[in-house]
Write a protein that holds these residues in place. Sequence first.
Motif, PDB file in Angstrom:
ATOM      1  N   ILE A  57     -10.345  -9.492  -7.500  1.00 59.47           N
ATOM      2  CA  ILE A  57     -10.569  -8.074  -7.197  1.00 59.47           C
ATOM      3  C   ILE A  57      -9.891  -7.722  -5.879  1.00 59.47           C
ATOM      4  CG2 ILE A  57     -12.314  -6.318  -6.698  1.00 59.47           C
ATOM      5  CD1 ILE A  57     -14.232  -7.986  -8.493  1.00 59.47           C
ATOM      6  N   TYR A  58     -10.193  -8.496  -4.840  1.00 57.96           N
ATOM      7  CA  TYR A  58      -9.597  -8.272  -3.522  1.00 57.96           C
ATOM      8  C   TYR A  58      -8.617  -9.394  -3.194  1.00 57.96           C
ATOM      9  CZ  TYR A  58     -13.222  -4.760  -2.651  1.00 57.96           C
ATOM     10  OH  TYR A  58     -14.026  -3.653  -2.718  1.00 57.96           O
ATOM     11  N   VAL A  59      -7.567  -9.059  -2.461  1.00 56.50           N
ATOM     12  CA  VAL A  59      -6.638 -10.072  -1.946  1.00 56.50           C
ATOM     13  C   VAL A  59      -6.508  -9.879  -0.439  1.00 56.50           C
ATOM     14  CG1 VAL A  59      -5.331 -10.451  -4.071  1.00 56.50           C
ATOM     15  CG2 VAL A  59      -4.662  -8.584  -2.550  1.00 56.50           C
ATOM     16  N   ASP A  60      -6.485 -10.992   0.280  1.00 59.15           N
ATOM     17  CA  ASP A  60      -6.376 -10.890   1.743  1.00 59.15           C
ATOM     18  C   ASP A  60      -5.454 -11.945   2.339  1.00 59.15           C
ATOM     19  OD1 ASP A  60      -7.829 -13.194   1.451  1.00 59.15           O
ATOM     20  OD2 ASP A  60      -9.602 -12.483   2.531  1.00 59.15           O
ATOM     21  N   ARG A  61      -4.786 -12.716   1.464  1.00 59.05           N
ATOM     22  CA  ARG A  61      -3.886 -13.749   1.975  1.00 59.05           C
ATOM     23  C   ARG A  61      -2.823 -14.043   0.917  1.00 59.05           C
ATOM     24  NH1 ARG A  61      -6.717 -19.066   3.992  1.00 59.05           N
ATOM     25  NH2 ARG A  61      -7.596 -17.495   5.400  1.00 59.05           N
ATOM     26  N   SER A  62      -1.583 -13.755   1.229  1.00 58.48           N
ATOM     27  CA  SER A  62      -0.498 -13.985   0.270  1.00 58.48           C
ATOM     28  C   SER A  62      -0.026 -15.432   0.339  1.00 58.48           C
ATOM     29  CB  SER A  62       0.676 -13.048   0.563  1.00 58.48           C
ATOM     30  OG  SER A  62       1.185 -13.300   1.861  1.00 58.48           O
ATOM     31  N   MET A  78       4.601  -1.269   4.717  1.00 59.30           N
ATOM     32  CA  MET A  78       3.275  -1.744   5.104  1.00 59.30           C
ATOM     33  C   MET A  78       2.216  -0.907   4.389  1.00 59.30           C
ATOM     34  SD  MET A  78       1.765  -4.118   6.678  1.00 59.30           S
ATOM     35  CE  MET A  78       3.071  -4.756   7.739  1.00 59.30           C
ATOM     36  N   LEU A  79       1.347  -1.583   3.671  1.00 54.53           N
ATOM     37  CA  LEU A  79       0.303  -0.923   2.884  1.00 54.53           C
ATOM     38  C   LEU A  79      -1.043  -1.116   3.569  1.00 54.53           C
ATOM     39  CD1 LEU A  79       1.477  -2.301  -0.576  1.00 54.53           C
ATOM     40  CD2 LEU A  79       1.931  -0.019   0.350  1.00 54.53           C
ATOM     41  N   PRO A  80      -1.840  -0.064   3.682  1.00 58.37           N
ATOM     42  CA  PRO A  80      -3.119  -0.182   4.392  1.00 58.37           C
ATOM     43  C   PRO A  80      -4.201  -0.851   3.553  1.00 58.37           C
ATOM     44  CG  PRO A  80      -2.870   2.030   3.534  1.00 58.37           C
ATOM     45  CD  PRO A  80      -1.580   1.317   3.233  1.00 58.37           C
ATOM     46  N   GLU A  81      -5.248  -1.275   4.223  1.00 58.96           N
ATOM     47  CA  GLU A  81      -6.437  -1.784   3.541  1.00 58.96           C
ATOM     48  C   GLU A  81      -6.935  -0.727   2.556  1.00 58.96           C
ATOM     49  OE1 GLU A  81     -11.081  -2.749   4.737  1.00 58.96           O
ATOM     50  OE2 GLU A  81      -9.516  -2.851   6.274  1.00 58.96           O
ATOM     51  N   GLY A  82      -7.345  -1.163   1.368  1.00 56.90           N
ATOM     52  CA  GLY A  82      -7.817  -0.226   0.347  1.00 56.90           C
ATOM     53  C   GLY A  82      -6.751   0.172  -0.652  1.00 56.90           C
ATOM     54  N   THR A  83      -5.502  -0.240  -0.395  1.00 50.14           N
ATOM     55  CA  THR A  83      -4.427   0.015  -1.360  1.00 50.14           C
ATOM     56  C   THR A  83      -4.707  -0.752  -2.651  1.00 50.14           C
ATOM     57  OG1 THR A  83      -2.758   0.349   0.353  1.00 50.14           O
ATOM     58  CG2 THR A  83      -1.962  -0.304  -1.820  1.00 50.14           C
ATOM     59  N   VAL A  84      -4.455  -0.114  -3.789  1.00 54.94           N
ATOM     60  CA  VAL A  84      -4.585  -0.792  -5.079  1.00 54.94           C
ATOM     61  C   VAL A  84      -3.194  -1.261  -5.500  1.00 54.94           C
ATOM     62  CG1 VAL A  84      -5.262  -0.582  -7.499  1.00 54.94           C
ATOM     63  CG2 VAL A  84      -6.581   0.602  -5.732  1.00 54.94           C
ATOM     64  N   LEU A  85      -2.969  -2.568  -5.421  1.00 61.61           N
ATOM     65  CA  LEU A  85      -1.690  -3.132  -5.848  1.00 61.61           C
ATOM     66  C   LEU A  85      -1.587  -2.999  -7.364  1.00 61.61           C
ATOM     67  CD1 LEU A  85      -1.533  -6.438  -3.738  1.00 61.61           C
ATOM     68  CD2 LEU A  85      -0.782  -4.133  -3.104  1.00 61.61           C
ATOM     69  N   LEU A  98      -6.179  -4.418  -1.707  1.00 62.15           N
ATOM     70  CA  LEU A  98      -5.883  -5.070  -0.434  1.00 62.15           C
ATOM     71  C   LEU A  98      -7.118  -5.050   0.461  1.00 62.15           C
ATOM     72  CD1 LEU A  98      -2.330  -3.962   0.825  1.00 62.15           C
ATOM     73  CD2 LEU A  98      -3.048  -6.209   0.018  1.00 62.15           C
ATOM     74  N   ALA A  99      -7.558  -6.229   0.876  1.00 61.25           N
ATOM     75  CA  ALA A  99      -8.694  -6.318   1.794  1.00 61.25           C
ATOM     76  C   ALA A  99      -8.237  -6.163   3.243  1.00 61.25           C
ATOM     77  CB  ALA A  99      -9.412  -7.647   1.615  1.00 61.25           C
ATOM     78  N   LYS A 100      -6.944  -6.341   3.476  1.00 64.83           N
ATOM     79  CA  LYS A 100      -6.348  -6.063   4.785  1.00 64.83           C
ATOM     80  C   LYS A 100      -4.895  -5.681   4.552  1.00 64.83           C
ATOM     81  CE  LYS A 100      -4.831 -10.733   6.011  1.00 64.83           C
ATOM     82  NZ  LYS A 100      -4.820 -11.768   7.054  1.00 64.83           N
ATOM     83  N   LYS A 101      -4.285  -5.055   5.530  1.00 63.29           N
ATOM     84  CA  LYS A 101      -2.936  -4.526   5.331  1.00 63.29           C
ATOM     85  C   LYS A 101      -1.946  -5.633   4.983  1.00 63.29           C
ATOM     86  CE  LYS A 101      -1.450  -4.630  10.192  1.00 63.29           C
ATOM     87  NZ  LYS A 101      -0.946  -3.807  11.321  1.00 63.29           N
ATOM     88  N   GLY A 102      -0.904  -5.251   4.256  1.00 64.36           N
ATOM     89  CA  GLY A 102       0.117  -6.197   3.843  1.00 64.36           C
ATOM     90  C   GLY A 102       1.225  -5.455   3.124  1.00 64.36           C
ATOM     91  N   ASP A 119     -10.939   7.613  -4.452  1.00 62.99           N
ATOM     92  CA  ASP A 119     -11.649   6.407  -4.014  1.00 62.99           C
ATOM     93  C   ASP A 119     -10.957   5.168  -4.581  1.00 62.99           C
ATOM     94  OD1 ASP A 119     -14.372   5.205  -2.937  1.00 62.99           O
ATOM     95  OD2 ASP A 119     -14.026   4.315  -4.924  1.00 62.99           O
ATOM     96  N   SER A 120     -10.748   4.167  -3.737  1.00 61.74           N
ATOM     97  CA  SER A 120     -10.013   2.961  -4.148  1.00 61.74           C
ATOM     98  C   SER A 120     -10.661   2.265  -5.339  1.00 61.74           C
ATOM     99  CB  SER A 120      -9.906   1.979  -2.975  1.00 61.74           C
ATOM    100  OG  SER A 120      -9.086   2.484  -1.960  1.00 61.74           O
ATOM    101  N   TYR A 121     -11.974   2.045  -5.271  1.00 60.33           N
ATOM    102  CA  TYR A 121     -12.611   1.294  -6.359  1.00 60.33           C
ATOM    103  C   TYR A 121     -12.725   2.138  -7.619  1.00 60.33           C
ATOM    104  CZ  TYR A 121     -14.616  -3.149  -7.600  1.00 60.33           C
ATOM    105  OH  TYR A 121     -14.782  -4.400  -8.137  1.00 60.33           O
ATOM    106  N   PHE A 122     -12.800   3.457  -7.455  1.00 64.67           N
ATOM    107  CA  PHE A 122     -12.829   4.350  -8.617  1.00 64.67           C
ATOM    108  C   PHE A 122     -11.543   4.189  -9.425  1.00 64.67           C
ATOM    109  CE2 PHE A 122     -11.633   8.401 -10.565  1.00 64.67           C
ATOM    110  CZ  PHE A 122     -12.759   8.699 -11.311  1.00 64.67           C
ATOM    111  N   ILE A 123     -10.391   4.194  -8.744  1.00 60.94           N
ATOM    112  CA  ILE A 123      -9.122   4.069  -9.470  1.00 60.94           C
ATOM    113  C   ILE A 123      -8.895   2.626  -9.919  1.00 60.94           C
ATOM    114  CG2 ILE A 123      -7.668   3.739  -7.422  1.00 60.94           C
ATOM    115  CD1 ILE A 123      -6.803   5.772 -10.610  1.00 60.94           C
TER     116      ILE A 123
END
Length: 406
Positions: A57-62, A78-85, A98-102, A119-123
């Motif tokens: 669901i969340y990613v925080d380390r590539s 650079m994508l902010p936290e909350g972005t849906v990849l 994204l749980a943190k920017k990347g 809302d991020s989780y809504f989408i």
Amino acid sequence: MSRVPRIRFKGFEEDWEQRKLGELADIIGGGTPSTLNLEYWDGNIDWYSPAEIIDQIYVDRSQRKITELGFENSSAKMLPEGTVLFTSRAGIGKTAILAKKGCTNQGFQSIVPYSNKLDSYFIFSRTEELKKYGELVGAGSTFAEVSGRQMGNMQLMIPKTIGEQHIIGVLFSTFDRLITLHQRKLEKLKTIKKSMLENFFPQNGEKTPKIRFSGFIEDWEQRKLGEIVKEVNRVDENSNAPVMMITANDGFIEQSERYSTDNAGKSLKKYILLKRWELAYNHGASKIRPFGSCFALTRAANIRIPFVYHCFLALEDNPEFLEHTLNGKNVENQLRKIVSSGARMDGLLNISFQEYTSIFIRCPIRKEQDKIAILIKSLDHLITLHQSKLEKLQKIKKSMLESMFV
């Protein structure tokens, strides 16, 4: 077309509205720094590729990271936290938050929600909808790919208030956490069982297992299967016992779950009548059991099964213990040498009952067999319980997804 969902949280009454995804979020692609320049790589900026997006669901380390210099010399954003990849190439439609920017490579068209509109989780909860749309519009090109412009044009029905979106997102976030929790428990139990099967049974020609119950010290005796079992080939044309089959994953299942009972036709009269505690070997190859699988009947008094199975009863040994032994690596290695020429036209391996029962297995005394069988059965019960809970949660979530979106 209805503009309200069938199930709704109290206090929300306005119709949902149709909007383009591009009106609610920025759709941002990615890029890759030159792989020939070592100064661009092994930095501290997360840089994701589609292969990393599986079912999390969340990613925080590539897996790979780039440097500031690499970032500046590429088209990565650079994508902010909350972005849906959102993966946009072959394998379209895999998502993670994204749980943190990347940043990402060019295999994404990521969704960066406007904070007051989406809302991020809504989408994220609408992943299947996003995936179907992406596959549809990306199918026309030679190389399946959906562009940022195409994703931005996607039409969505959404609540007019961010508050309703947020509370729906929280609900599905809770479902996903519970499902993930049960999946982890289930995988842990399966790992424990796998370890037990490896340690409670002798391996690689050993005469005793690594782990034993207290009080048992004798070597396990090597025995020929044909000397400790008796073939079963009884038939009862008038029987009303359930018609079942064997799968490598689930053991005995109702044949109607896979095929129509009528599929057997006149051959149903030839089906073997198997009784509780008797065993059947399905010599059909599968991915997890390439040399067939054997199961003991424990949950029914009588069943009818295809006459092509090799059926038998244990003369003195514990049938459940034999089941686990006969599905082990030692037996698989012996069967590999016996099977003559792969699968026949009907998908069954070329192995007769006499050949199958020519294999050798190691057995302890009956009391030790019983203890091992009880322990494994207890684990199987826990696995089934967690599997059932997991499937129930997944069904509830599926139903809610169908009822809470327009």
